[in-house]
Design an enzyme around this catalytic site. Structure first.
Site, PDB file in Angstrom:
ATOM      1  N   HIS A 164       0.824  -1.205   0.000  1.00  0.00           N
ATOM      2  CA  HIS A 164       0.000   0.000   0.000  1.00  0.00           C
ATOM      3  C   HIS A 164       0.862   1.261   0.000  1.00  0.00           C
ATOM      4  O   HIS A 164       0.593   2.208  -0.737  1.00  0.00           O
ATOM      5  CB  HIS A 164      -0.929   0.038   1.210  1.00  0.00           C
ATOM      6  CG  HIS A 164      -1.556   1.386   1.400  1.00  0.00           C
ATOM      7  ND1 HIS A 164      -2.614   1.833   0.645  1.00  0.00           N
ATOM      8  CD2 HIS A 164      -1.227   2.402   2.233  1.00  0.00           C
ATOM      9  CE1 HIS A 164      -2.921   3.062   1.006  1.00  0.00           C
ATOM     10  NE2 HIS A 164      -2.095   3.434   1.968  1.00  0.00           N
ATOM     11  N   HIS A 169       1.026   5.228  -2.468  1.00  0.00           N
ATOM     12  CA  HIS A 169       1.408   6.596  -2.103  1.00  0.00           C
ATOM     13  C   HIS A 169       2.524   7.214  -2.939  1.00  0.00           C
ATOM     14  O   HIS A 169       2.442   8.387  -3.318  1.00  0.00           O
ATOM     15  CB  HIS A 169       1.829   6.637  -0.630  1.00  0.00           C
ATOM     16  CG  HIS A 169       0.679   6.692   0.327  1.00  0.00           C
ATOM     17  ND1 HIS A 169       0.032   7.862   0.651  1.00  0.00           N
ATOM     18  CD2 HIS A 169       0.066   5.718   1.034  1.00  0.00           C
ATOM     19  CE1 HIS A 169      -0.936   7.607   1.519  1.00  0.00           C
ATOM     20  NE2 HIS A 169      -0.945   6.309   1.762  1.00  0.00           N
ATOM     21  N   GLU A 209      -5.908   9.981   0.479  1.00  0.00           N
ATOM     22  CA  GLU A 209      -6.332   8.577   0.498  1.00  0.00           C
ATOM     23  C   GLU A 209      -7.500   8.289  -0.444  1.00  0.00           C
ATOM     24  O   GLU A 209      -7.508   7.276  -1.140  1.00  0.00           O
ATOM     25  CB  GLU A 209      -6.712   8.158   1.928  1.00  0.00           C
ATOM     26  CG  GLU A 209      -5.560   8.169   2.925  1.00  0.00           C
ATOM     27  CD  GLU A 209      -4.550   7.048   2.702  1.00  0.00           C
ATOM     28  OE1 GLU A 209      -4.716   6.255   1.753  1.00  0.00           O
ATOM     29  OE2 GLU A 209      -3.599   6.964   3.484  1.00  0.00           O
ATOM     30  N   SER A 228      -4.745   1.497  -4.522  1.00  0.00           N
ATOM     31  CA  SER A 228      -4.187   0.237  -4.037  1.00  0.00           C
ATOM     32  C   SER A 228      -5.273  -0.768  -3.672  1.00  0.00           C
ATOM     33  O   SER A 228      -4.994  -1.808  -3.098  1.00  0.00           O
ATOM     34  CB  SER A 228      -3.262   0.480  -2.831  1.00  0.00           C
ATOM     35  OG  SER A 228      -3.958   1.141  -1.795  1.00  0.00           O
TER      36      SER A 228
END
Length: 305
Positions: A164, A169, A209, A228
């Site tokens: 993740h 990110h 996010e 993700s």
């Protein structure tokens, strides 16, 4: 208190073809999944995973089985990301050249990030405190959990693992504007009081996010939690179920969310300069204004014991 800042959970539909997943989310058959991004948690202070420690040369040693888990996660996710992710994400993913067949080292990603935006990636335990999280962001150091999930938890893991962190990110941090926004979040976090954390984290939640963008009338996934996740990625841009609202800083700060379901509300960022302008001024003042107005009524059912 611990800040659980970045883990999505996958569904058991991982083996379904993309066409089947799209059909699921065009209907009402939406299953919940546990997410724990941006949450102050008194309950989740422990993790079954042990952080990987770099050797004297800064190298983290992973087993063949761990590299195989990465390979399968990457293979599962890349097709959806190429189709549904925002251009800012896809461009960063291409520039980073994240390997498909092995877990990358933080140092090799830092070597590509730093010349572009000044950011580096640093391995950390799965759960870190708010203070450390905000400090690292303010210093342009992205905290990445160093372990990868086991096969047992391939479809569901509540802690943030390196897949993740890296796949979700780091591509966004290749963009100078997005990188500056992330740093601004960290700088603000160092100035607020503990009671303000949950308000500031809503901004992180609905942008970093779970933010969406729109271009030529088409929604695309911006947020790391979306890019993700093989299921919420599709749901966020294709499903008629969630509400997609225009980005407004005060509204974002006032919008509650649940961590264990697909989001009922996404905020759409038409131009990332709008987000930068919103936080370049008195962000703490905006938090105070949102607090004075109070939270919006939830659009989801309350959790039951």
């Amino acid at each position: 208190m611990l800040f659980i800042y970045g883990k999505y959970n996958l569904f058991t539909e991982k083996s379904l073809p993309l066409r089947k997943l799209i059909s699921i989310y065009k209907g009402n058959n939406v299953r919940s999944h546990g997410m724990v991004y941006g949450v102050i948690s008194k309950m989740d202070k422990k993790t079954a995973y042990v952080a990987k420690t770099p050797d004297q040369n800064g190298y983290i040693h992973y087993t063949d089985d761990e590299h195989a888990v990465w390979r399968d996660l990457y293979s599962q996710q890349i097709t959806g990301a190429e189709k549904y992710a925002a251009q800012i994400y896809r461009s960063g993913l291409e520039q980073l050249s994240i390997p498909a067949d092995r877990i990358p080292q933080c140092a090799e990603l830092s070597a590509r990030l730093q010349p572009k935006t000044g950011w580096t990636v640093a391995p950390v335990p799965a759960l870190i405190g708010f203070g450390r999280f905000f400090t690292m962001l303010s210093e342009r150091r992205f905290p990445a959990a160093s372990f990868i999930r086991s096969r047992e938890h391939f479809d569901y893991i509540k802690e943030p693992d390196i897949f993740h962190e890296i796949f979700g990110h780091t591509p966004l941090l290749m963009d100078p504007e997005f990188a500056a926004f992330s740093q601004r979040i960290g700088e603000t976090g160092l100035t607020v009081e503990t009671k303000d954390y949950s308000w500031l984290i809503r901004l992180y939640w609905f942008t970093v996010e779970f933010g969406l963008t729109r271009k030529n009338g088409c929604y695309k996934a911006l947020g790391s939690g979306l890019n993700s996740s093989p299921t919420e990625l599709i749901y966020s841009v294709e499903s008629p179920i969630p509400e997609r609202r225009e980005f407004n800083l005060i509204d974002v700060l006032r919008t509650p969310y649940r961590i264990d379901i697909h989001q009922p509300i996404y905020f759409v960022i038409e131009d990332f300069n709008d987000v930068l302008n919103a936080v370049s001024g008195d962000l703490l003042g905006s938090i105070r204004k949102a607090q004075s107005l109070g939270l919006f009524a939830p659009t989801y059912e309350a959790l039951t014991a």
